[in-house]
Enzyme design. Structure first.
Site, PDB file in Angstrom:
ATOM      1  N   GLY A   1       0.869  -1.187   0.000  1.00 32.51           N
ATOM      2  CA  GLY A   1       0.000   0.000   0.000  1.00 32.51           C
ATOM      3  C   GLY A   1       0.895   1.223   0.000  1.00 32.51           C
ATOM      4  O   GLY A   1       1.856   1.301   0.783  1.00 32.51           O
TER       5      GLY A   1
ATOM      6  N   ASN B   1       3.801   2.066   2.666  1.00 37.53           N
ATOM      7  CA  ASN B   1       5.196   1.990   2.212  1.00 37.53           C
ATOM      8  C   ASN B   1       5.924   3.309   2.510  1.00 37.53           C
ATOM      9  O   ASN B   1       7.077   3.314   2.966  1.00 37.53           O
ATOM     10  CB  ASN B   1       5.267   1.742   0.703  1.00 37.53           C
ATOM     11  CG  ASN B   1       4.673   0.411   0.291  1.00 37.53           C
ATOM     12  OD1 ASN B   1       4.475  -0.463   1.127  1.00 37.53           O
ATOM     13  ND2 ASN B   1       4.395   0.252  -0.989  1.00 37.53           N
TER      14      ASN B   1
ATOM     15  N   ALA C   1       9.797   1.445  -5.274  1.00 37.18           N
ATOM     16  CA  ALA C   1      10.925   2.365  -5.513  1.00 37.18           C
ATOM     17  C   ALA C   1      10.461   3.808  -5.320  1.00 37.18           C
ATOM     18  O   ALA C   1      11.104   4.599  -4.618  1.00 37.18           O
ATOM     19  CB  ALA C   1      11.489   2.175  -6.922  1.00 37.18           C
ATOM     20  N   GLY C   2       9.329   4.129  -5.940  1.00 33.45           N
ATOM     21  CA  GLY C   2       8.791   5.490  -5.812  1.00 33.45           C
ATOM     22  C   GLY C   2       8.430   5.810  -4.363  1.00 33.45           C
ATOM     23  O   GLY C   2       8.676   6.918  -3.886  1.00 33.45           O
TER      24      GLY C   2
HETATM   25  P1  ATP Z   1       7.529   2.173  -8.764  1.00 37.78           P
HETATM   26  O1  ATP Z   1       6.127   2.395  -9.292  1.00 37.78           O
HETATM   27  O2  ATP Z   1       8.271   1.060  -9.436  1.00 37.78           O
HETATM   28  O3  ATP Z   1       7.597   2.125  -7.286  1.00 37.78           O
HETATM   29  P2  ATP Z   1       7.863   4.773  -9.800  1.00 37.78           P
HETATM   30  O4  ATP Z   1       7.409   4.502 -11.209  1.00 37.78           O
HETATM   31  O5  ATP Z   1       6.925   5.482  -8.897  1.00 37.78           O
HETATM   32  O6  ATP Z   1       8.383   3.466  -9.143  1.00 37.78           O
HETATM   33  P3  ATP Z   1      10.480   5.552 -10.716  1.00 37.78           P
HETATM   34  O7  ATP Z   1      10.681   6.878 -11.358  1.00 37.78           O
HETATM   35  O8  ATP Z   1      10.500   4.345 -11.591  1.00 37.78           O
HETATM   36  O9  ATP Z   1       9.170   5.664  -9.831  1.00 37.78           O
HETATM   37  O10 ATP Z   1      11.596   5.328  -9.585  1.00 37.78           O
HETATM   38  C1  ATP Z   1      11.654   6.132  -8.416  1.00 37.78           C
HETATM   39  C2  ATP Z   1      13.102   6.317  -8.037  1.00 37.78           C
HETATM   40  O11 ATP Z   1      13.663   5.022  -7.753  1.00 37.78           O
HETATM   41  C3  ATP Z   1      13.988   6.911  -9.115  1.00 37.78           C
HETATM   42  O12 ATP Z   1      13.940   8.324  -9.114  1.00 37.78           O
HETATM   43  C4  ATP Z   1      15.350   6.366  -8.712  1.00 37.78           C
HETATM   44  O13 ATP Z   1      15.887   7.118  -7.652  1.00 37.78           O
HETATM   45  C5  ATP Z   1      15.009   4.963  -8.177  1.00 37.78           C
HETATM   46  N1  ATP Z   1      15.094   3.913  -9.208  1.00 37.78           N
HETATM   47  C6  ATP Z   1      14.088   3.342  -9.897  1.00 37.78           C
HETATM   48  N2  ATP Z   1      14.537   2.398 -10.751  1.00 37.78           N
HETATM   49  C7  ATP Z   1      15.876   2.346 -10.580  1.00 37.78           C
HETATM   50  C8  ATP Z   1      16.947   1.580 -11.162  1.00 37.78           C
HETATM   51  N3  ATP Z   1      16.695   0.641 -12.104  1.00 37.78           N
HETATM   52  N4  ATP Z   1      18.211   1.819 -10.741  1.00 37.78           N
HETATM   53  C9  ATP Z   1      18.476   2.742  -9.787  1.00 37.78           C
HETATM   54  N5  ATP Z   1      17.522   3.505  -9.207  1.00 37.78           N
HETATM   55  C10 ATP Z   1      16.240   3.319  -9.591  1.00 37.78           C
END
Ligand code: ATP
Length: 305
Positions: free
Chosen positions: A41, A45, A252-253
């Site tokens: 969630g 998170n 990650a986000g």
């Molecule tokens: P998710 O939905 O997968 O949680 P998101 O789409 O909201 O992520 P992203 O822009 O893909 O967001 O990633 C968020 C942050 O995570 C990036 O700004 C970066 O700091 C880190 N990140 C994501 N993917 C990678 C990667 N392959 N290698 C290193 N850092 C990454």
């Protein structure tokens, strides 16, 4: 270390994950393996990321009166989150995400909000003092819009900095956007909000300009492995990401958002906060799952150093 107060408002889900050789077609049954239930969630998170990375963190959320809801509250407490405003709602299930992941790491996800749908105006109003007494309010879009609007109104009037992670992507009313101090979309979300394709820094700069024009002071567009575009009142720059071998980008986000808020709450500049957040998020993509993948402060400091 002096620290400002972070309040996260958002969703709690149990992520039910099954690995499959390929995603099923409509009507098809596919045999899967490695079934796991992982705490997730977006709200949870981000609250866990804030607390685990050293932020003074409170959380407003609704969980069900089921076993998972009770376990989640215990886990939030163990991470150091103030859970006084995490409500166990009678006769509701905790929100769930049903996730299939194939061998290419492609996934399909179905979400049922459960108790998250109960985080409405009335429940938010009951937390007025907590909201007004915070320094930052961090929100996402997995809970009802009327509750978010109420929280933004209280925060805005009390001078609390409002940070919106506009995920999952959806169109938003002006009354929300005009009260946001900082917005943190990924590329897809930035495109949906601005109509500008964000494939590179040129697109990010243009999209940031449009978000500034909507009245948002600080724009932070995450760019996956490239890192993040940060823009304050039209002055934009790229803060490069860390090079890692990704195994699962779930959360990650969320890790990025939590980490950035923690660094800002400790008085760091936006550039330093973005760098700290890139490092935390990079570590999270090297591990499986949502909350289990969020690193500790020590781990992030070692990578940043
Ligand atoms: P998710 O939905 O997968 O949680 P998101 O789409 O909201 O992520 P992203 O822009 O893909 O967001 O990633 C968020 C942050 O995570 C990036 O700004 C970066 O700091 C880190 N990140 C994501 N993917 C990678 C990667 N392959 N290698 C290193 N850092 C990454």
């Amino acid at each position: 270390m002096s620290s400002k107060k972070i309040l996260v408002l958002g969703s709690v889900n149990a992520d039910h994950l099954v690995r499959v050789p390929r995603l099923p077609k409509p009507g098809e049954t596919v045999a899967g393996k490695d079934y796991e239930v992982i705490p997730g969630g977006k709200g949870a998170n981000q609250a866990v990321a804030c607390a685990r990375l050293g932020g003074q963190t409170a959380f407003i959320a609704c969980v069900g009166d089921d076993a998972f809801g009770a376990v989640m509250i215990q886990r939030f407490k163990a991470d150091g989150i103030d859970t006084q405003a995490v409500c166990q709602v009678a006769d509701q299930m905790t929100g769930v995400a049903l996730i299939c992941v194939d061998s290419q790491a492609e996934n399909c996800i179905v979400i049922a909000p459960g108790a998250n749908a109960k985080l409405t105006t009335r429940r938010v109003q009951a937390q007025q003092a907590l909201i007004a007494g915070s320094d930052y309010l961090l929100m996402q879009l997995e809970t009802p819009l009327d509750g978010l609007l109420e929280a933004v109104e209280i925060a805005h009037n009390a001078g609390v900095k409002v940070v919106l992670n506009p995920a999952p992507a959806k169109a938003l009313p002006d009354e929300l956007l005009t009260r946001v101090d900082m917005i943190t979309p990924n590329q897809t979300e930035a495109e949906l909000l601005t109509g500008i394709s964000v494939n590179d820094v040129v697109g990010a700069a243009e999209a940031a300009g449009k978000l500034h024009a909507m009245g948002i002071e600080t724009v932070v567009i995450t760019l996956g492995s490239q890192g993040v575009w940060i823009s304050e009142e039209g002055n934009g720059r790229l803060v490069e990401g860390y090079s890692v071998t990704p195994v699962d980008t779930t959360a990650a986000g969320d890790t990025f958002n939590g980490a950035m808020l923690v660094a800002l709450s400790h008085g760091e500049s936006l550039d330093k906060a973005a760098n700290f957040a890139n490092a935390a998020a990079a570590l999270s993509v090297t591990r499986h799952g949502a909350q289990p993948s969020i690193p500790s402060r020590d781990e992030v400091e070692k990578l940043v150093a």
